[in-house]
Scaffold this motif. Structure first.
Motif, PDB file in Angstrom:
ATOM      1  N   GLN A 155       4.033   8.761   4.585  1.00  0.00           N
ATOM      2  CA  GLN A 155       2.740   8.462   3.971  1.00  0.00           C
ATOM      3  C   GLN A 155       2.807   7.181   3.151  1.00  0.00           C
ATOM      4  OE1 GLN A 155       2.022  12.040   1.785  1.00  0.00           O
ATOM      5  NE2 GLN A 155       1.099  13.104   3.519  1.00  0.00           N
ATOM      6  N   PHE A 156       3.839   7.058   2.346  1.00  0.00           N
ATOM      7  CA  PHE A 156       3.961   5.889   1.487  1.00  0.00           C
ATOM      8  C   PHE A 156       4.178   4.612   2.296  1.00  0.00           C
ATOM      9  CE2 PHE A 156       6.516   3.016  -1.181  1.00  0.00           C
ATOM     10  CZ  PHE A 156       5.590   2.785  -2.171  1.00  0.00           C
ATOM     11  N   ALA A 157       5.054   4.667   3.302  1.00  0.00           N
ATOM     12  CA  ALA A 157       5.362   3.478   4.096  1.00  0.00           C
ATOM     13  C   ALA A 157       4.146   3.010   4.899  1.00  0.00           C
ATOM     14  CB  ALA A 157       6.539   3.755   5.028  1.00  0.00           C
ATOM     15  N   LEU A 158       3.425   3.941   5.496  1.00  0.00           N
ATOM     16  CA  LEU A 158       2.221   3.568   6.252  1.00  0.00           C
ATOM     17  C   LEU A 158       1.165   2.952   5.335  1.00  0.00           C
ATOM     18  CD1 LEU A 158       1.759   6.556   8.711  1.00  0.00           C
ATOM     19  CD2 LEU A 158       2.214   4.184   9.303  1.00  0.00           C
ATOM     20  N   GLY A 159       0.941   3.573   4.213  1.00  0.00           N
ATOM     21  CA  GLY A 159      -0.040   3.048   3.266  1.00  0.00           C
ATOM     22  C   GLY A 159       0.364   1.707   2.699  1.00  0.00           C
ATOM     23  N   ASN A 160       1.664   1.535   2.441  1.00  0.00           N
ATOM     24  CA  ASN A 160       2.133   0.267   1.896  1.00  0.00           C
ATOM     25  C   ASN A 160       1.937  -0.862   2.900  1.00  0.00           C
ATOM     26  OD1 ASN A 160       4.517  -1.797   1.307  1.00  0.00           O
ATOM     27  ND2 ASN A 160       3.908  -0.775  -0.590  1.00  0.00           N
ATOM     28  N   LEU A 161       2.243  -0.620   4.151  1.00  0.00           N
ATOM     29  CA  LEU A 161       2.009  -1.646   5.169  1.00  0.00           C
ATOM     30  C   LEU A 161       0.522  -1.937   5.326  1.00  0.00           C
ATOM     31  CD1 LEU A 161       4.568  -0.861   7.986  1.00  0.00           C
ATOM     32  CD2 LEU A 161       4.467  -2.866   6.532  1.00  0.00           C
ATOM     33  N   ALA A 162      -0.290  -0.892   5.265  1.00  0.00           N
ATOM     34  CA  ALA A 162      -1.739  -1.085   5.404  1.00  0.00           C
ATOM     35  C   ALA A 162      -2.324  -1.869   4.237  1.00  0.00           C
ATOM     36  CB  ALA A 162      -2.427   0.270   5.535  1.00  0.00           C
ATOM     37  N   LEU A 163      -1.717  -1.813   3.066  1.00  0.00           N
ATOM     38  CA  LEU A 163      -2.199  -2.576   1.909  1.00  0.00           C
ATOM     39  C   LEU A 163      -1.530  -3.939   1.771  1.00  0.00           C
ATOM     40  CD1 LEU A 163      -2.571  -0.079  -1.050  1.00  0.00           C
ATOM     41  CD2 LEU A 163      -4.333  -1.445   0.004  1.00  0.00           C
ATOM     42  N   THR A 164      -0.242  -4.017   2.043  1.00  0.00           N
ATOM     43  CA  THR A 164       0.521  -5.237   1.804  1.00  0.00           C
ATOM     44  C   THR A 164       0.053  -6.383   2.686  1.00  0.00           C
ATOM     45  OG1 THR A 164       2.438  -3.969   1.122  1.00  0.00           O
ATOM     46  CG2 THR A 164       2.840  -6.212   1.823  1.00  0.00           C
ATOM     47  N   ILE A 165      -0.182  -6.118   3.939  1.00  0.00           N
ATOM     48  CA  ILE A 165      -0.561  -7.198   4.854  1.00  0.00           C
ATOM     49  C   ILE A 165      -1.908  -7.807   4.471  1.00  0.00           C
ATOM     50  CG2 ILE A 165      -1.120  -7.709   7.271  1.00  0.00           C
ATOM     51  CD1 ILE A 165       1.136  -5.675   7.973  1.00  0.00           C
ATOM     52  N   PRO A 166      -2.980  -7.029   4.238  1.00  0.00           N
ATOM     53  CA  PRO A 166      -4.245  -7.666   3.820  1.00  0.00           C
ATOM     54  C   PRO A 166      -4.155  -8.359   2.454  1.00  0.00           C
ATOM     55  CG  PRO A 166      -4.653  -5.426   4.552  1.00  0.00           C
ATOM     56  CD  PRO A 166      -3.184  -5.605   4.503  1.00  0.00           C
ATOM     57  N   ILE A 167      -3.402  -7.791   1.517  1.00  0.00           N
ATOM     58  CA  ILE A 167      -3.266  -8.433   0.208  1.00  0.00           C
ATOM     59  C   ILE A 167      -2.541  -9.769   0.350  1.00  0.00           C
ATOM     60  CG2 ILE A 167      -2.127  -8.255  -2.033  1.00  0.00           C
ATOM     61  CD1 ILE A 167      -2.820  -5.289  -2.034  1.00  0.00           C
ATOM     62  N   SER A 168      -1.513  -9.819   1.193  1.00  0.00           N
ATOM     63  CA  SER A 168      -0.782 -11.071   1.405  1.00  0.00           C
ATOM     64  C   SER A 168      -1.668 -12.124   2.062  1.00  0.00           C
ATOM     65  CB  SER A 168       0.458 -10.828   2.264  1.00  0.00           C
ATOM     66  OG  SER A 168       1.343  -9.974   1.608  1.00  0.00           O
ATOM     67  N   ILE A 169      -2.453 -11.724   3.039  1.00  0.00           N
ATOM     68  CA  ILE A 169      -3.370 -12.665   3.691  1.00  0.00           C
ATOM     69  C   ILE A 169      -4.424 -13.146   2.698  1.00  0.00           C
ATOM     70  CG2 ILE A 169      -5.146 -12.864   5.487  1.00  0.00           C
ATOM     71  CD1 ILE A 169      -3.383 -10.941   7.174  1.00  0.00           C
ATOM     72  N   GLY A 170      -4.944 -12.231   1.905  1.00  0.00           N
ATOM     73  CA  GLY A 170      -5.919 -12.621   0.888  1.00  0.00           C
ATOM     74  C   GLY A 170      -5.325 -13.540  -0.159  1.00  0.00           C
ATOM     75  N   SER A 171      -4.054 -13.327  -0.518  1.00  0.00           N
ATOM     76  CA  SER A 171      -3.417 -14.202  -1.505  1.00  0.00           C
ATOM     77  C   SER A 171      -3.214 -15.603  -0.946  1.00  0.00           C
ATOM     78  CB  SER A 171      -2.095 -13.605  -1.971  1.00  0.00           C
ATOM     79  OG  SER A 171      -1.125 -13.662  -0.961  1.00  0.00           O
ATOM     80  N   TYR A 172      -3.032 -15.724   0.366  1.00  0.00           N
ATOM     81  CA  TYR A 172      -2.941 -17.051   0.985  1.00  0.00           C
ATOM     82  C   TYR A 172      -4.237 -17.821   0.780  1.00  0.00           C
ATOM     83  CZ  TYR A 172      -3.084 -20.628   4.584  1.00  0.00           C
ATOM     84  OH  TYR A 172      -3.241 -21.817   5.246  1.00  0.00           O
ATOM     85  N   PHE A 173      -5.355 -17.184   1.113  1.00  0.00           N
ATOM     86  CA  PHE A 173      -6.647 -17.864   0.986  1.00  0.00           C
ATOM     87  C   PHE A 173      -7.011 -18.121  -0.473  1.00  0.00           C
ATOM     88  CE2 PHE A 173      -7.119 -15.989   5.267  1.00  0.00           C
ATOM     89  CZ  PHE A 173      -7.290 -17.176   5.964  1.00  0.00           C
ATOM     90  N   LEU A 174      -6.671 -17.202  -1.356  1.00  0.00           N
ATOM     91  CA  LEU A 174      -6.910 -17.411  -2.778  1.00  0.00           C
ATOM     92  C   LEU A 174      -6.073 -18.576  -3.307  1.00  0.00           C
ATOM     93  CD1 LEU A 174      -8.316 -16.353  -5.350  1.00  0.00           C
ATOM     94  CD2 LEU A 174      -6.283 -14.950  -5.729  1.00  0.00           C
ATOM     95  N   ALA A 175      -4.826 -18.668  -2.865  1.00  0.00           N
ATOM     96  CA  ALA A 175      -3.962 -19.771  -3.301  1.00  0.00           C
ATOM     97  C   ALA A 175      -4.489 -21.106  -2.794  1.00  0.00           C
ATOM     98  CB  ALA A 175      -2.529 -19.539  -2.807  1.00  0.00           C
TER      99      ALA A 175
END
Length: 173
Positions: free
Chosen positions: A129-149
């Motif tokens: 549960q934790f690993a699936l949720g972490n991957l589902a959150l980490t990838i969009p947050i990382s992509i969003g941080s690229y555009f924010l940066a």
């Protein structure tokens, strides 16, 4: 009397570490903004640092980031370190909590692992549960941080250019 001294000491120590953290955050931010690398390179480095910081490796993310910085020389070191400063132990707690909640809703559709030991089954279920949720959150947050940066870097460079133009206009006038 002793508790009053202890409280004062604790407040002074907390203030010291807060000031130290803010100083490092400012120093890394200034180093990133004054870097001669391209905005895309800096933003990719920041997004990569965010990805590493959000992965469930508490305490080892900085070591992993430094390892990747030594391997990939084109990464902007200050941008990676800045992202790891932003995603510290305090800001990562809600992300880990959301990872588990999101993962538990995702993993309901997946079959359970068959294990004889009930404790091991519970551990594997939690990890899944934790690993699936972490991957589902980490990838969009990382992509969003690229555009924010990218957005923040362009804004900061425009502001710096305006400041230089104002200085030149004052010197000419």
């Amino acid at each position: 009397m002793a508790t009053t001294k202890l409280k004062k000491w604790a407040v002074r120590r907390l203030r010291f570490y807060k000031d130290k953290y803010i100083f490092k955050l400012k120093r890394y931010t200034i180093a990133v903004l004054t870097s001669d690398k391209s905005d895309v390179s800096i933003a990719l480095s920041y997004a990569f640092g965010t990805l590493i910081a959000l992965l469930p490796t508490p305490g080892f993310s900085t070591a992993i980031g430094i390892g990747f910085m030594t391997i990939f020389k084109q990464l902007n070191k200050m941008a990676v370190l800045l992202s790891m400063m932003v995603w510290n132990a305090i800001t990562i707690i809600p992300v880990y909590w959301l990872s588990y909640k999101l993962g538990s809703s995702i993993s309901n559709s997946l079959p359970d692992v068959e294990v004889q030991n009930e404790t091991m089954r519970q551990i594997l279920l939690f990890f899944k549960q934790f690993a699936l949720g972490n991957l589902a959150l980490t990838i969009p947050i990382s992509i969003g941080s690229y555009f924010l940066a990218i957005l923040l870097l362009q804004l900061a460079r425009r502001m710096r250019l305006r400041k230089v133009e104002k200085r030149e206009n004052k010197i000419i006038a």
